[in-house]
Design an enzyme around this catalytic site. Structure first.
Site, PDB file in Angstrom:
ATOM      1  N   SER A   1       0.807  -1.225   0.000  1.00  0.00           N
ATOM      2  CA  SER A   1       0.000   0.000   0.000  1.00  0.00           C
ATOM      3  C   SER A   1       0.839   1.273   0.000  1.00  0.00           C
ATOM      4  O   SER A   1       0.385   2.318  -0.481  1.00  0.00           O
ATOM      5  CB  SER A   1      -0.935   0.017   1.212  1.00  0.00           C
TER       6      SER A   1
ATOM      7  N   ASP B   1      -1.055   5.443  11.965  1.00  0.00           N
ATOM      8  CA  ASP B   1      -0.999   4.041  12.394  1.00  0.00           C
ATOM      9  C   ASP B   1       0.424   3.477  12.404  1.00  0.00           C
ATOM     10  O   ASP B   1       0.606   2.262  12.450  1.00  0.00           O
ATOM     11  CB  ASP B   1      -1.884   3.177  11.493  1.00  0.00           C
TER      12      ASP B   1
ATOM     13  N   HIS C   1       1.191   3.825   7.469  1.00  0.00           N
ATOM     14  CA  HIS C   1       0.770   4.522   6.253  1.00  0.00           C
ATOM     15  C   HIS C   1       1.076   6.014   6.369  1.00  0.00           C
ATOM     16  O   HIS C   1       0.383   6.724   7.100  1.00  0.00           O
ATOM     17  CB  HIS C   1      -0.725   4.302   5.999  1.00  0.00           C
TER      18      HIS C   1
END
Length: 207
Positions: free
Chosen positions: A15, A185, A188
């Site tokens: 991601s 978090d 990210h």
């Protein structure tokens, strides 16, 4: 700058690399890939480069191995950048331990994929460390992640790859900031966090 006129740079990962490139922010995403491309273009406007983002959110090395032929080898890049391993570690701590990838499997899989890429395409490699934006090196996920970072550094030396010390870059920033300044978090990044990653690439590649 390491990149030469007419070369193709392909970046693959999870991601952090994806960052919306398959959705509203196609085709480069809104993260470090887009920033790296933009600043490289701005600083070297006469160097014609092709950029491809092949990040997919949630990927571990297992997922990446399954799409390696189509996403990494078939495009035959001149430069192949790989940032993978965050989810391999994270799954052991987020309630899905069955999806975590042990260190030995990670090492063997990544080495095999990199060897295939070099042998079948002749590309140069860029290897970026997985990371966690956590200053306490004794915290369990950070301690586990650091072992994966050591593997990537070793593979970078083994394959004569350009090494991007992503964890070290965040550690330096955390001397005077908090984890939440870069990511909600610890994984990210916000735009500033992606800028740190992009700057690390630019420094290593002498852009």
């Amino acid at each position: 700058m390491y990149f030469k006129d007419g070369q193709h740079i392909l970046l693959i990962g999870d991601s952090i690399t994806d960052c919306g490139r398959r959705e509203d922010d196609a085709p480069y995403g809104r993260g470090y890939v887009s920033l790296l491309r933009a600043f490289t273009t701005a600083r070297h406007p006469g160097t014609r480069l092709t950029w491809t983002n092949r990040g997919i959110s949630g990927n571990t090395t297992r997922h990446m191995a399954g799409r390696w032929e189509a996403d990494a080898l078939a495009p035959r890049p001149d430069w192949l950048s790989v940032m993978i391993g965050i989810n391999d570690v994270w799954r052991a701590f987020d309630g899905h331990p069955e999806n975590a990838v042990p260190l030995d499997e990670y090492t063997d899989t990544l080495r095999t994929l990199l060897r295939r890429a070099v042998e079948e395409t002749g590309c140069r490699l860029i290897l970026a460390d997985p990371y966690i934006i956590e200053p306490d090196r004794d915290e369990p996920q950070r301690a586990a992640s650091d072992k994966f970072v050591t593997v990537v550094a070793g593979l970078a030396e083994e394959f004569d790859a350009v090494h991007i010390p992503t964890q070290q870059v965040f550690d330096s920033a955390l001397v005077s900031t908090a984890s939440q300044d870069w990511a909600d978090d610890r994984v990210h990044p916000n735009l500033a966090g992606h800028a740190l990653i992009a700057e690390a690439f630019m420094k290593a590649l002498e852009i």
